[in-house]
Design a protein around this motif. Structure first.
Motif, PDB file in Angstrom:
ATOM      1  N   UNK A   1       0.848  -1.182   0.000  1.00 57.30           N
ATOM      2  CA  UNK A   1       0.000   0.000   0.000  1.00 57.30           C
ATOM      3  C   UNK A   1       0.887   1.236   0.000  1.00 57.30           C
ATOM      4  N   UNK A   2       0.456   2.228  -0.735  1.00 58.43           N
ATOM      5  CA  UNK A   2       1.283   3.435  -0.872  1.00 58.43           C
ATOM      6  C   UNK A   2       1.603   4.047   0.490  1.00 58.43           C
ATOM      7  N   UNK A   3       2.869   4.312   0.704  1.00 60.86           N
ATOM      8  CA  UNK A   3       3.285   4.917   1.972  1.00 60.86           C
ATOM      9  C   UNK A   3       3.415   3.932   3.111  1.00 60.86           C
ATOM     10  N   UNK A   4       3.059   2.682   2.852  1.00 61.94           N
ATOM     11  CA  UNK A   4       3.131   1.671   3.916  1.00 61.94           C
ATOM     12  C   UNK A   4       4.006   0.508   3.452  1.00 61.94           C
ATOM     13  N   UNK A   5       4.991   0.817   2.632  1.00 60.68           N
ATOM     14  CA  UNK A   5       5.848  -0.215   2.070  1.00 60.68           C
ATOM     15  C   UNK A   5       6.506  -1.013   3.183  1.00 60.68           C
ATOM     16  N   UNK A   6       6.421  -2.294   3.069  1.00 61.13           N
ATOM     17  CA  UNK A   6       7.032  -3.166   4.077  1.00 61.13           C
ATOM     18  C   UNK A   6       6.154  -3.392   5.286  1.00 61.13           C
ATOM     19  N   UNK A   7       5.036  -2.672   5.360  1.00 59.36           N
ATOM     20  CA  UNK A   7       4.189  -2.785   6.547  1.00 59.36           C
ATOM     21  C   UNK A   7       2.810  -3.329   6.213  1.00 59.36           C
ATOM     22  N   UNK A   8       2.243  -2.849   5.118  1.00 62.65           N
ATOM     23  CA  UNK A   8       0.890  -3.262   4.798  1.00 62.65           C
ATOM     24  C   UNK A   8       0.796  -3.647   3.330  1.00 62.65           C
ATOM     25  N   UNK A   9       0.406  -4.893   3.088  1.00 66.46           N
ATOM     26  CA  UNK A   9       0.290  -5.313   1.698  1.00 66.46           C
ATOM     27  C   UNK A   9      -0.996  -4.791   1.094  1.00 66.46           C
ATOM     28  N   UNK A  10      -0.975  -4.703  -0.207  1.00 68.31           N
ATOM     29  CA  UNK A  10      -2.127  -4.217  -0.950  1.00 68.31           C
ATOM     30  C   UNK A  10      -2.711  -5.399  -1.691  1.00 68.31           C
ATOM     31  N   UNK A  11      -3.896  -5.810  -1.280  1.00 67.79           N
ATOM     32  CA  UNK A  11      -4.523  -6.929  -1.957  1.00 67.79           C
ATOM     33  C   UNK A  11      -6.012  -6.784  -1.811  1.00 67.79           C
TER      34      UNK A  11
END
Lengths: 462, 1030
Positions: free
Chosen positions: B440-450
């Motif tokens: 997820x934008x701005x949450x790289x490494x923390x929150x996946x986008x799916x």
């Protein structure tokens, strides 16, 4: 060449009970929470599945529903081990007493689910070469359980401290264990009071002599297992173990939501969360889903999943405790006993104290005006006690279902797709494994249990 | 003046066909002159020029398929054309064929009283895969292989002659390299994650190092290899330096390309949705209506060119998604897979001298998988060298060092972190392009986008949820041979198989299985050491009797060690180090040791080189059994009779006829530490509990008895050959964990129980229909096996050997090994499916739904050779047998598969009956919506509806080869150059929908046949193979 040795270097062959007891309580707690989530809450309209994966809310109870419950038998293995240690060494007698209490608690859960179960011949595989234990009658099991609890509580009177620690619930406070044993005994006595001739006088004795028979006196005495939250010691429903979408296959039932709403009961905000659509808005909505609707209707109910409430977020946290038995339940039992004249107590005070204790346990804001509204105000009727107890027993193992079968409260209207003619089942079928591994004894017991029928009554049921 | 002369000639075979490629050496009798050599051309012609007039020469003709021929004292006369016609005699394989048997001893095949089949290294090292042993498929009668389709490493389960043990892992054939056992266990990932194929031991051997593989199908090798040989042995002989004193160098290069062989057949007419009365779709609330809850189901609206708000819809200036065309992405699953490429490049050098021979090789293997960002590498070193230290003493060392490593191996099976799982639940309107950016934008490494909350973005799985491995393995043996007397030799040897492996698994934050991230390290050590001696004696001839005997002893030690440390939760995202654990990491450690000491003997007696008798005996002392029961004895006898010799048959029709019979017994022990009670560590750290199994202080060894008879025939001038066997084996006293009622407080009891009877036949037929310039060989193998459960423990009627996804593999008394059980459809007496509410009713108990073992299996290989061209085509198949496909269960439930299309409009009336109030049945007339019908008919845990006939035929191997003719190799630097186009698993013919019936479920180091669990698809490969020798 090296010595021909078959000694396992990885694991110990002798240990003290302090390293056994915590996992027994932890593992049993997991099962209790799991059973509450999968079975009790669905049967008793705390929650309902909003898809078709399970059929518990429709009362389609299968032997496979028993897998988790029946597996509690394996906890007895370690408890028996502790009991054997206590038999050998006097300074472990206190552990033995604790093990008996926990074992009795588990047996009570089992027999109250199935009726007749293996008891007197259970656990004799290693010592008695009994690999196919017979099923004892529930009545006989009750007599023995009550006796065991009394013995165990007596053993703890003035007992020396726990030498090896390992008490994750009361941290070695043996008086609290005594209180738990007596409170549990009251629960079982009340349940059997309609059938067991000695029950009423035992209740009287138990409740009339707090010196001799201390029972829970505050929420500090609650028997709840508090998960540390550090994996793996976290609630079995937390996000670590139950994926969010699996958790959300359950909506909160309309029955409990509407009941609590009607009373402005702040426990609602603990039990349920606002609908997705209204969460975070100025006007959060709590909408329950009626049990056992046809699939289409349940998916579209109130405009779809976005407009239905899931269980409260606390139940997804790592540290939500597992409730075995709480102070408020004890007070409700006392209130009932007083109301029925089993002992000399003030039912109204006990009833109100029970409600306060429940609010306090759930951390729900309480105002005295709650007690004075017509739906709550104590009028000397047992139904009020039973109904408030139902609200308080949320997520307490299988206890709400047990009480429903004993008292008939709350008055539930099973949903339109239920397959049991609108009757809440009285028991769960034995697991399939018993049919293959203990067939003769299973067949005998099944015959006594109406062919292993879910509508066959418990011995203690009116 | 010395004048020069020459010799020329032509080489023919018995059929007067020219023989190509015969090596001819011309050796002058005069000293100080060098010998010269040449090869015959495709017309069989050869010539030598520049020879000395009046000198004498000796000529030697040699060729692999012909007996060595020589012409001595050839006098060169000038003017004479010295023209020769040389006739070569074909090697009579039937009589002198030698085969590698136990402990690396070669024996003439005619002497053997039991079935052995040999596969030449050349048949394995052209169309190569990740697992050298896969090349045996279809080529060996009685060999049943189950593949782990992981796309890489390619572990497999090889069962010879069916299953005789209630422990699935004990049915697997033993692997022996140059006389010493190696570890062929399957290495799969542990704990809560899905399975990962880390490769099996046998897979790591470089196919170019293999001289031959002998497969001993019965337990006759057990006298020499011990208990593990009870299920047959795969005996691998590695190459040694060939005769000839020149330095031999060979280079091999092989490149192949893997593509998905089969994906499930998806439907492309309806998009996402649960079908429950909603005719729109909306990702999140939108103008069409509230969020339709993205559930992964494909019971939604028909693709009609309308616009809906979807996950991948463009985002407008207000940050909200704008409805985009509702259409199928038919290739959305295929788009994910990539072409896997395998490179194998090897080099070997060899040289023989009077006192020593030396061979060493290096091979580099690199494979990338069909799953993106997966790979496997191997460096393989081997040397197999001998030195004669004196006329009596020789020393041999065979050492292999293999380094296997990977940055990422794929997970397999059904679960949120498995792309194959996510594809089943991928909406048909979804495009793979929606998922390529997985944070997820701005949450790289923390929150996946799916677009699901219950599965991991498949690209995040492949690029972030890495499963690394690094394994260093050393195996081989050193041995001395000493001739004490001319008839008495002593061999002393130590063999080792050691591997040290380090695995790591990393899961970023927001992974479905580890929301706070996870890092796990596993260190695994395995050491198996066999130290043995063998004293061999050949007695002086006594009339027509010959006797030889050997006696030996072995010390086996197996040490294993595993350490697993799991950090559940990471403090800093993306840092995979145990120091970054957010809580106390969970540590698990296990070490074990097993020792078996043995003494054994073998006696070989023959009469007139016609009747052969072999007797063996062995006693084992195993550390895993109680002290009073730890010694056990077993023996075998086998008889071989050459009927053509005995009956003095000399015929062109019947060239060779052998009869054989044997009986062998094998005792077996168990795993360490089953005989006393211990506590085990509980899930909750710092606590222990009693294990669920009651230990047994009185365990006895298991015992298997096996009888076989067989015959070998060669007919019609050796144009037809047949080798057939029938066998019957019984296994008793199996050591198993017999399940107990949980009311005993225990789950099982370790005990001796059970009897399995195992019968079957196998045959190998070879036919050469054409043997002219064109040679056409047909090679056919077939086998069938029935393993029956005769008895289990007292009072136990069923023993669950494995279970997954609602199906169990159970041994039930009277049943067959490999029976699949599960809930099925309830039927009335007339056999009609009973419906209620428009969907079938299921049985309340489990039914036998089939058996995963085939009724019979076989392979047929056609080989054609014409001049410099060769071609071989191998088809193999299994017939009968069932497979339960969980991909089908869930793919149908999800409405993703094409089989869910009929009835989408208008609903379906299921074919069956309904129960009437009076107990009679009438036809079902209730029409229900398609989603209700399919989700009802295939609903879990009903296993029957998704259990299919697993019969299949595969075009397993095609090789088109070309050998550069000798005339192009005049400079003699290059000795030979072979180039082949290869194909493996090119075509699959099966009735199983959408999955390869050869795939299997893998769990905790056990391959469970008969259950398909959303496995990674199997692959077809095309490649090119080049071999050059210098």
């Amino acid at each position: 060449c090296t010595k021909m040795d078959n000694t396992n270097p990885n694991v110990p062959s002798t240990v003290n009970p302090g390293v056994i007891l915590p996992q027994v309580i932890y593992n049993t707690s997991n099962t209790l929470v799991g059973n509450a989530f999968e079975l009790n809450n669905e049967l008793i309209q705390y929650t309902c599945m909003n898809n078709t994966f399970t059929e518990v809310q429709r009362f389609k109870l299968l032997p496979s529903n028993s897998n988790g419950l029946w597996a509690m038998y394996s906890r007895m293995r370690d408890l028996n081990d502790i009991i054997a240690m206590g038999d050998k060494t006097t300074d472990m007698a206190n552990y033995k007493a604790i093990a008996i209490i926990v074992q009795t608690y588990i047996y009570a859960v089992l027999t109250d689910t199935y009726g007749d179960i293996p008891f007197s011949e259970a656990g004799l595989g290693t010592t008695g070469n009994i690999y196919m234990p017979k099923y004892d009658k529930q009545e006989d099991i009750y007599v023995k359980m009550l006796e065991n609890l009394r013995t165990a509580a007596d053993m703890l009177k003035g007992a020396s401290p726990l030498l090896y620690g390992g008490d994750p619930v009361y941290n070695g406070n043996l008086v609290r264990w005594q209180k738990f044993a007596n409170s549990l005994r009251l629960r079982l006595l009340m349940r059997s009071s309609g059938k067991l001739s000695t029950a009423v006088s035992d209740i009287k004795t138990l409740l009339s002599d707090p010196q001799q028979y201390p029972v829970m006196e505050s929420n500090d005495d609650n028997f709840v297992y508090r998960y540390s939250g550090s994996l793996p010691d976290a609630s079995p429903l937390s996000l670590n173990y139950v994926r969010d979408f699996d958790f959300k296959y359950k909506s909160v039932s309309a029955f409990i939501v509407d009941s609590l709403k009607k009373l402005n009961d702040s426990r609602l905000f603990q039990y349920a969360r606002p609908t997705n659509a209204s969460a975070g808005t100025a006007n959060p909505q709590y909408v329950g889903l009626p049990n056992a609707l046809p699939v289409t209707e349940s998916a579209n109910y109130n405009g779809g999943y976005n407009f239905q409430s899931y269980l409260g977020t606390r139940f997804q946290s790592n540290t939500e405790p597992a409730i075995w038995m709480g102070f408020s339940e004890l007070l409700f039992l006392k209130a009932e006993a007083a109301q029925k004249g089993y002992f000399n107590g003030q039912p109204k005070e006990l009833y109100e104290a029970a409600i306060r204790a429940s609010f306090a346990y759930w951390g729900a804001p309480f105002t005295e005006s709650y007690l004075s509204q017509p739906g709550v105000f104590y009028d000397g009727s047992l139904s009020k006690i039973y109904l408030q107890k139902f609200y308080a027993l949320f997520f307490s193992g299988m206890e709400a279902w047990n009480e429903y079968r004993r008292t008939g409260y709350p008055v539930l209207v099973p949903g339109p797709t239920n397959i049991n003619d609108g009757k809440v089942p009285n028991r769960i079928p034995y697991p399939l494994s018993e049919q293959s591994l203990n067939r003769t004894n299973y067949n005998d017991a099944a015959k006594r249990m109406g062919n292993d029928n879910m509508n066959h009554k418990m011995w203690w049921q009116p | 003046k010395a004048q020069s002369g020459g010799i020329k000639g032509i080489v023919m075979d018995a059929d007067n066909e020219p023989v190509f490629g015969v090596s001819i050496e011309c050796k002058p009798q005069a000293k100080n002159e060098k010998s010269i050599s040449t090869f015959s051309n495709e017309k069989g012609e050869f010539s030598f020029t520049g020879l000395k007039d009046g000198s004498k020469y000796d000529l030697f003709f040699s060729h692999l398929n012909y007996t060595r021929h020589s012409i001595a004292d050839l006098l060169i006369k000038e003017g004479d054309n010295n023209s020769l016609l040389v006739k070569l005699k074909a090697v009579d394989n039937s009589l002198n064929e030698v085969i590698v048997t136990s402990l690396g001893i070669t024996k003439e095949k005619k002497r053997l009283g039991y079935a052995v089949q040999e596969v030449k290294g050349a048949d394995l090292n052209t169309a190569k895969g990740g697992n050298m042993l896969s090349g045996l498929q279809g080529k060996v009668a009685g060999l049943n292989m189950t593949q782990v389709s992981g796309g890489l490493a390619g572990s497999n389960r090889i069962v010879l002659r069916g299953e005789s043990s209630l422990n699935l892992n004990k049915n697997i054939a033993m692997v022996v390299v140059d006389g010493v056992p190696i570890n062929n266990n399957l290495g799969t990932g542990a704990s809560s994650d899905l399975s990962i194929d880390y490769g099996s031991g046998g897979a790591e051997i470089n196919p170019d190092d293999i001289a031959s593989i002998s497969i001993m199908k019965g337990p006759n090798a057990a006298a020499l290899y011990g208990s593990r040989a009870a299920n047959g042995v795969i005996i691998i002989k590695t190459k040694r330096a060939a005769e000839g004193k020149r330095l031999g160098v060979s280079v091999t290069s092989n490149t192949s390309f893997d593509r998905v062989l089969q994906t499930p057949e998806f439907q492309n007419e309806y998009g996402g949705g649960t079908g429950v009365g909603l005719n729109y779709y909306s990702y999140g609330d939108g103008p069409d209506g509230p969020n339709t809850s993205n559930s992964g189901h494909n019971w939604g609206a028909k693709f009609n060119g309308q616009n809906f708000i979807q996950y991948g819809s463009p985002i407008g200036p207000d940050g909200k998604r704008i409805a985009s065309p509702w259409r199928a992405h038919p290739d959305n699953v295929k788009d994910f897979y990539v072409t896997g490429i395998t490179y194998m490049n090897g080099l070997s050098v060899q040289k023989s001298a009077d006192v020593a021979n030396f061979r060493a090789s290096y091979n580099h293997y690199r494979q990338t998988g069909i799953m993106p960002n997966t790979e496997l590498n191997r460096h393989q070193f081997n040397t197999n060298s001998t030195i004669k230290l004196s006329s009596k003493l020789s020393f041999n060392a065979n050492v292999n060092y293999i380094n296997s490593f990977s940055d990422n191996l794929p997970v397999m099976g059904y679960g949120g972190a498995s792309p194959t799982y996510n594809f089943i639940w991928t909406e048909r309107n979804a495009s793979m392009d929606w998922f390529r950016n997985y944070w997820q934008k701005g949450q790289e490494g923390i929150k996946q986008d799916y677009y699901f909350t219950w599965g991991d973005n498949p690209y995040m799985t492949m690029y972030e949820q890495l499963n690394g491995m690094d394994r260093n393995r050393l195996f081989g043996n050193v041995h001395f041979n000493y001739s004490i007397l001319p008839d008495l030799t002593l061999m002393v040897r130590t063999g080792l198989d050691y591997s040290g492996e380090r695995r790591s698994s990393q899961r970023p934050k927001s992974s479905v299985v580890a929301i706070n991230g996870l890092y796990r390290r596993q260190d695994l050590d395995y050491l198996e050491r066999n130290s043995d001696f063998l004293l061999s004696y050949t007695a002086p001839k006594m009339g027509k009797f010959n006797l030889s005997a050997s006696a030996g002893g072995n010390n086996l030690q197996i040490n294993t060690s595993s350490n697993t440390v799991t950090a559940n939760g990471l403090v800093i995202p993306g840092v995979y180090n145990l120091g970054n654990a957010s809580g106390r990491p969970i540590v698990e450690e296990f070490n074990s040791q097993k020792i078996v000491n043995s003494l054994y003997g073998v006696a070989d007696l023959d009469y007139d080189n016609t009747f052969f008798l072999q007797l063996t005996a062995r006693n084992d002392w195993s550390s895993t059994l109680p002290r009073n029961n730890n010694s056990y004895f077993y023996s075998s006898a086998s008889l071989s009779a050459l009927m053509t010799e005995a009956l003095n048959i000399k015929s062109d029709v019947l060239n060779y006829w052998k009869l054989r019979a044997s009986y062998a017994q094998v005792g077996n022990d168990t795993d360490p530490y089953q005989t006393s009670a211990y506590y085990e560590y509980n899930t909750l750290p710092g606590t222990v509990g009693l294990p669920a199994a009651i230990p047994n202080t009185n365990l006895k060894p298991e015992i298997t008895g096996s009888f076989e008879i067989g015959t070998e025939l060669k007919l019609l001038n050796n144009r037809v050959s047949l080798d057939a066997s029938w066998y019957s084996a019984t296994s008793k006293n199996q050591i198993l964990r017999s399940p107990l009622s949980q009311a005993t407080y225990y789950g099982s009891k370790v005990m001796n129980a059970g009897e399995i009877s195992n019968k079957g036949w196998e045959m190998v037929l070879g036919v050469t229909p054409v043997k002219k310039k064109l040679v056409w060989d047909i090679f056919f193998t077939a086998s069938a096996n029935r393993s029956k459960v005769v008895e289990l423990a007292d009072g136990v009627e069923s023993y669950v050997m494995a279970s997954a996804q609602g199906a169990t593999i159970e041994a039930r008394v009277g049943g067959r090994m490999g029976d699949i059980y599960g809930v099925g459809l309830l039927r009335n007496e007339a056999g009609k499916v009973i419906y209620k509410g428009g969907v079938p009713v299921f049985t309340s108990n489990t039914l036998r739904l089939g058996n995963y073992n085939p009724d019979w299996l076989g392979g047929i290989r056609n080989s054609l050779r014409y001049k410099d061209w060769s071609m071989s085509v191998l088809l193999d198949g299994k017939f009968g047998g069932k497979i339960y496909s969980f991909t089908h269960v869930t793919g149908t439930e999800a409405g993703s598969l094409a089989n869910t299309l009929p009835g989408r409009e208008g609903g379906i009336i299921g074919d069956g009956v309904v129960l009437n109030g009076d107990g009679s049945y009438s036809p079902n007339t209730e029409r229900v919506a398609a989603y209700t019908y399919y989700r009802g008919y295939y609903k879990r845990p009903n296993v029957e509806s998704s259990t299919f006939d697993a019969s299949f035929v595969k075009l397993r191997e095609v090789i088109l080869g070309y050998r550069l003719p000798a005339r192009f190799l005049k400079d003699k630097l290059v000795q030979s150059l072979d180039c082949s186009l290869t194909g493996r698993n090119l075509l699959l013919f099966t009735k199983v929908p959408g999955v390869d019936p050869e795939t299997s479920f893998v769990s905790g180091g056990t391959v469970v046949p008969g259950i398909e669990n959303a496995q990674i698809p199997s692959t077809r490969s095309l490649g090119i193979d080049i071999k050059i020798t210098f």
